[in-house]
Scaffold this motif. Structure first.
Motif, PDB file in Angstrom:
ATOM      1  N   ASP A 273      52.625 -21.466  38.521  1.00  0.00           N
ATOM      2  CA  ASP A 273      51.532 -21.581  37.569  1.00  0.00           C
ATOM      3  C   ASP A 273      51.518 -22.960  36.916  1.00  0.00           C
ATOM      4  N   ARG A 274      52.728 -23.458  36.595  1.00  0.00           N
ATOM      5  CA  ARG A 274      52.796 -24.786  35.987  1.00  0.00           C
ATOM      6  C   ARG A 274      52.321 -25.876  36.948  1.00  0.00           C
ATOM      7  N   LYS A 275      52.780 -25.792  38.197  1.00  0.00           N
ATOM      8  CA  LYS A 275      52.358 -26.800  39.172  1.00  0.00           C
ATOM      9  C   LYS A 275      50.863 -26.713  39.450  1.00  0.00           C
ATOM     10  N   LYS A 276      50.326 -25.466  39.468  1.00  0.00           N
ATOM     11  CA  LYS A 276      48.887 -25.323  39.707  1.00  0.00           C
ATOM     12  C   LYS A 276      48.101 -25.971  38.581  1.00  0.00           C
ATOM     13  N   THR A 277      48.529 -25.720  37.332  1.00  0.00           N
ATOM     14  CA  THR A 277      47.826 -26.301  36.184  1.00  0.00           C
ATOM     15  C   THR A 277      47.909 -27.825  36.215  1.00  0.00           C
ATOM     16  N   GLU A 278      49.142 -28.360  36.479  1.00  0.00           N
ATOM     17  CA  GLU A 278      49.286 -29.809  36.523  1.00  0.00           C
ATOM     18  C   GLU A 278      48.454 -30.420  37.644  1.00  0.00           C
ATOM     19  N   PHE A 279      48.409 -29.736  38.807  1.00  0.00           N
ATOM     20  CA  PHE A 279      47.653 -30.269  39.936  1.00  0.00           C
ATOM     21  C   PHE A 279      46.163 -30.313  39.623  1.00  0.00           C
ATOM     22  N   ILE A 280      45.632 -29.230  39.025  1.00  0.00           N
ATOM     23  CA  ILE A 280      44.193 -29.190  38.697  1.00  0.00           C
ATOM     24  C   ILE A 280      43.858 -30.267  37.675  1.00  0.00           C
ATOM     25  N   GLN A 281      44.717 -30.399  36.650  1.00  0.00           N
ATOM     26  CA  GLN A 281      44.454 -31.419  35.634  1.00  0.00           C
ATOM     27  C   GLN A 281      44.514 -32.817  36.233  1.00  0.00           C
ATOM     28  N   ASP A 282      45.521 -33.053  37.054  1.00  0.00           N
ATOM     29  CA  ASP A 282      45.661 -34.378  37.659  1.00  0.00           C
ATOM     30  C   ASP A 282      44.515 -34.672  38.615  1.00  0.00           C
ATOM     31  N   LEU A 283      44.139 -33.652  39.422  1.00  0.00           N
ATOM     32  CA  LEU A 283      43.042 -33.848  40.367  1.00  0.00           C
ATOM     33  C   LEU A 283      41.741 -34.140  39.629  1.00  0.00           C
ATOM     34  N   THR A 284      41.500 -33.387  38.548  1.00  0.00           N
ATOM     35  CA  THR A 284      40.286 -33.618  37.754  1.00  0.00           C
ATOM     36  C   THR A 284      40.273 -35.030  37.190  1.00  0.00           C
ATOM     37  N   HIS A 285      41.429 -35.463  36.665  1.00  0.00           N
ATOM     38  CA  HIS A 285      41.492 -36.799  36.079  1.00  0.00           C
ATOM     39  C   HIS A 285      41.323 -37.888  37.141  1.00  0.00           C
ATOM     40  N   GLN A 286      41.977 -37.703  38.303  1.00  0.00           N
ATOM     41  CA  GLN A 286      41.933 -38.725  39.332  1.00  0.00           C
ATOM     42  C   GLN A 286      40.538 -38.867  39.936  1.00  0.00           C
ATOM     43  N   ILE A 287      39.765 -37.784  39.975  1.00  0.00           N
ATOM     44  CA  ILE A 287      38.391 -37.878  40.508  1.00  0.00           C
ATOM     45  C   ILE A 287      37.422 -38.329  39.432  1.00  0.00           C
ATOM     46  N   ARG A 288      37.624 -37.826  38.208  1.00  0.00           N
ATOM     47  CA  ARG A 288      36.668 -38.146  37.143  1.00  0.00           C
ATOM     48  C   ARG A 288      36.740 -39.630  36.772  1.00  0.00           C
ATOM     49  N   THR A 289      37.940 -40.206  36.764  1.00  0.00           N
ATOM     50  CA  THR A 289      38.069 -41.609  36.355  1.00  0.00           C
ATOM     51  C   THR A 289      37.289 -42.553  37.272  1.00  0.00           C
ATOM     52  N   PRO A 290      37.468 -42.508  38.603  1.00  0.00           N
ATOM     53  CA  PRO A 290      36.660 -43.410  39.446  1.00  0.00           C
ATOM     54  C   PRO A 290      35.171 -43.077  39.412  1.00  0.00           C
ATOM     55  N   LEU A 291      34.836 -41.778  39.239  1.00  0.00           N
ATOM     56  CA  LEU A 291      33.407 -41.430  39.139  1.00  0.00           C
ATOM     57  C   LEU A 291      32.791 -42.046  37.895  1.00  0.00           C
ATOM     58  N   ASN A 292      33.517 -42.027  36.779  1.00  0.00           N
ATOM     59  CA  ASN A 292      33.001 -42.650  35.562  1.00  0.00           C
ATOM     60  C   ASN A 292      32.808 -44.145  35.756  1.00  0.00           C
ATOM     61  N   ILE A 293      33.777 -44.757  36.452  1.00  0.00           N
ATOM     62  CA  ILE A 293      33.648 -46.211  36.686  1.00  0.00           C
ATOM     63  C   ILE A 293      32.446 -46.500  37.577  1.00  0.00           C
ATOM     64  N   ILE A 294      32.313 -45.701  38.648  1.00  0.00           N
ATOM     65  CA  ILE A 294      31.174 -45.909  39.565  1.00  0.00           C
ATOM     66  C   ILE A 294      29.865 -45.684  38.810  1.00  0.00           C
ATOM     67  N   GLY A 295      29.822 -44.615  37.976  1.00  0.00           N
ATOM     68  CA  GLY A 295      28.602 -44.356  37.201  1.00  0.00           C
ATOM     69  C   GLY A 295      28.287 -45.479  36.248  1.00  0.00           C
ATOM     70  N   GLY A 296      29.301 -46.032  35.591  1.00  0.00           N
ATOM     71  CA  GLY A 296      29.069 -47.140  34.658  1.00  0.00           C
ATOM     72  C   GLY A 296      28.556 -48.366  35.375  1.00  0.00           C
TER      73      GLY A 296
ATOM     74  N   ILE B  31      32.965 -50.735  42.668  1.00  0.00           N
ATOM     75  CA  ILE B  31      32.399 -49.474  43.162  1.00  0.00           C
ATOM     76  C   ILE B  31      33.049 -49.089  44.489  1.00  0.00           C
ATOM     77  N   LEU B  32      33.184 -50.075  45.365  1.00  0.00           N
ATOM     78  CA  LEU B  32      33.788 -49.804  46.672  1.00  0.00           C
ATOM     79  C   LEU B  32      35.241 -49.346  46.516  1.00  0.00           C
ATOM     80  N   GLN B  33      36.014 -50.022  45.629  1.00  0.00           N
ATOM     81  CA  GLN B  33      37.414 -49.673  45.437  1.00  0.00           C
ATOM     82  C   GLN B  33      37.562 -48.251  44.902  1.00  0.00           C
ATOM     83  N   ASN B  34      36.767 -47.885  43.912  1.00  0.00           N
ATOM     84  CA  ASN B  34      36.866 -46.552  43.316  1.00  0.00           C
ATOM     85  C   ASN B  34      36.362 -45.474  44.258  1.00  0.00           C
ATOM     86  N   SER B  35      35.328 -45.815  45.054  1.00  0.00           N
ATOM     87  CA  SER B  35      34.879 -44.829  46.037  1.00  0.00           C
ATOM     88  C   SER B  35      35.940 -44.603  47.111  1.00  0.00           C
TER      89      SER B  35
END
Length: 607
Positions: A384-407, A431-435
């Motif tokens: 359960d701990r690893k699942k929570t950490e993985f979801i949080q990390d995955l969300t952060h790792q995808i959201r950060t480059p998406l925010n940069i690309i959007g900006g 944009i290319l690097q984050n994508s």
């Protein structure tokens, strides 16, 4: 040891037997100690007498050898003084060795510039090499014989003397000889009292060692010849002597050779002196110990039979006190009080054993279920701990480059006309690097899913190593191009090709380059390619970044592991890279000896 002592204390029959044997053993050992002391003293005195005789014989042999040298010298020096001609000196030097085969060499050395026209140095020297006598003229600027101790000592004292062994100089080959020699030196004095030179007759150290090895009173005894200043001149058996001196105490006797100032010593290891005596003592002690053991066994059997009924009841009562109900007390046909007690005890033990067996079974089942529950709970919490950490990390790792690309996209939409060309290029690169980062995350997730059940990756693609490495490098965009450079070094020709899986190899090399790109802010990143041997090829990526701590060398290759919680990625790159390399028959390792940053090496088979 404690168990043995406890058994002795609890066994009446054994205590009685040991008491009898103890008294007998004390008397025996006191008697043997007295006999051993008196007899060892006699053996030691006999050994001294035997060693003294052997030492006297060996000393006489050495004295005879010294006499041979001195007589040969004294019989020749007056002839030399009467015939001071170069040719005569060579003949006399050679003649001494021909008449005395035990001698090693003879030198008739004259004072500097003694013979006009013969130069400053003149020394007629002959040597005996295994029966072959060679004669030559010694002395040159490299070997100034009149400065040597064997020349200066007799000239200074005006008396004949012995010189301790030394390595003489061979002017013929321009180097010092390998055999040590001891010299008897005598000054050459003309009838009018003028000192004209020195005659020196030599003994070789091996010849003296031969005499020392001729007679030894014991198998490992040996002789030593000690010089004037206490250093070792010769030994009868030096290898054996060093070994024996280390292993045991030794009897050492010495005798002085006054004419040369040397001392002859005989060394006799005490283990040789007392070998036969100790062997006899060992036989006697073994026989007596065997008799004591038989006596102990006989006493023990008699005592054990006398107390056997009580011993059986005591043992069973002790087992029950220790909660041991597995050993049942047998019933007896005896009708006396002890027999009735034994039968009643056996009936009680049967009843208690039944109850205890049921309780043990219930306890074991309960403990097993509790352990299973604890393990299951721990695994569930960890998952359960690893699942929570993985979801949080995955969300952060995808959201950060998406925010940069959007900006960046919003900037291009609203302020495109105001941006300079270099700004637009920088935004496009970002944009290319984050994508690419998002694509890498998704690709890693798909790859780990595909490799979960995979046992082997087929290597069917033929790849030209140099061109492929350059292609992978071109796909990497430097994050700090102003301070970081990327290059490739290869030790294989451009035509060098391997059979591999192109996509997997590309993913491995790109992952290593991207990691180096991520953690290197100043310096360079280098991709190396070389053929290790006929069976393996190596690709390595080195950088000048922050490096990896030794305790993290293996941890970084585990799934979902990141050295910093704030770093990019999901911690899958190195795990997937090693997994794919091993499925292709190779491996990935970190170079533990690299100190400039970090270096990862990919090792793949050629066939």
């Amino acid at each position: 040891m404690k168990a043995i002592l406890r058994y002795i204390r609890n066994s009446l029959s054994l205590r009685l037997s040991l008491s009898i044997m103890g008294c007998t053993a004390v008397i025996f050992f006191v008697t043997m100690a007295f006999l051993y002391y008196r007899s060892s003293t006699s053996v030691h005195q006999a050994a001294i007498e035997e060693a003294s005789k052997a030492l006297d014989n060996t000393s006489l042999r050495l004295e005879g050898l010294l006499d041979e040298v001195e007589v040969a010298t004294n019989n020749t020096d007056w002839v030399v003084v009467c015939n001071l001609q170069p040719d005569s000196l060579f003949a006399y030097s050679r003649r001494i060795l021909e008449l005395n085969p035990n001698l090693y060499g003879c030198s008739i050395a004259m004072e500097p510039d003694f013979f006009q026209g013969m130069g400053k140095y003149f020394s007629a020297y002959s040597s005996n090499n295994d029966g072959h006598i060679e004669t030559e003229q010694e002395g040159n600027d490299n070997y100034r014989y009149f400065e040597q101790l064997w020349y200066q000592e007799p000239m200074k004292t005006q008396k004949a003397c012995w010189i301790d062994p030394f390595y003489d100089y061979d002017s013929g080959v321009g180097a010092y000889e390998t055999v040590m020699i001891a010299s008897y030196c005598k000054p050459l004095v003309t009838p009018d009292g003028r000192r004209v030179g020195v005659i020196s007759v030599d003994l070789s150290q091996p010849r003296m060692s031969e005499i020392l090895a001729q007679e030894t009173p014991y198998p490992h005894s040996f002789y030593l010849l000690i010089g004037k200043d206490g250093h070792l001149i010769a030994s009868g058996n030096q290898d054996a002597s060093e070994k024996d001196l280390e292993r045991s105490d030794c009897l050492v006797l010495r005798k002085s050779l006054q004419r040369a100032g040397w001392t002859v010593c005989i060394v006799c290891p005490e283990r040789d002196i007392f070998r036969g005596y100790r062997h006899l003592i060992l036989i006697i002690v073994s026989i007596l110990l065997f008799g004591l053991i038989l006596m102990l066994a006989f006493c023990y059997v008699l005592s054990r039979q006398a107390v056997s009924p009580l011993r059986l009841l005591v043992r069973q009562a002790h087992n029950m006190a220790q909660a041991d109900f597995d050993h049942q007390l047998p019933k007896t046909d005896r009708v006396d009080e002890i027999g009735q007690l034994q039968n009643a005890f056996a009936t009680m033990q049967e009843s208690i054993t039944g109850y205890v067996t049921d309780l043990r079974k219930v306890k074991e089942e309960t403990e097993q279920r509790n352990e299973e529950l604890v393990v299951a709970k721990s695994k569930a919490e960890e998952a359960d701990r690893k699942k929570t950490e993985f979801i949080q990390d995955l969300t952060h790792q995808i959201r950060t480059p998406l925010n940069i690309i959007g900006g960046f996209a919003q900037v291009l939409q609203n302020d495109c006309e105001m941006l300079l060309d270099e700004d637009i290029e920088s935004i496009s690169t970002g944009i290319l690097q984050n994508s690419q980062d998002i694509q890498t995350i998704i690709s890693n997730l798909l790859t780990i899913s595909a490799l979960e059940e995979c046992t082997e990756i087929e290597r069917t693609d033929e790849v030209a190593c140099n061109a492929f490495c350059q292609e992978v490098m071109d796909s990497v965009i430097l994050r700090y191009p102003a301070t970081v450079s990327m290059s490739m070094e290869t030790k294989v020709p451009d035509t060098f090709c391997i059979k591999t899986h192109r996509k997997s190899l590309r993913m491995i090399l790109r992952e290593l380059l991207e990691n180096a790109n991520k953690f290197t802010k100043v310096g360079n990143i280098t991709l190396h390619c070389r053929q290790q041997d006929a069976q393996w090829v190596e690709f390595s990526v080195s950088d000048t970044g922050q490096g990896v701590l030794p305790e993290d060398y293996e941890r970084i290759f585990t799934m979902f592991t990141k050295l910093s919680a704030f770093s990019e990625g999901l911690g899958l790159g190195l795990y997937l890279s090693r997994r794919q390399a091993r499925l292709m028959g190779g491996d990935i390792e970190i170079d533990k000896n690299y100190t400039g940053g970090s270096r990862f090496t990919v090792r793949l088979p050629l066939s």
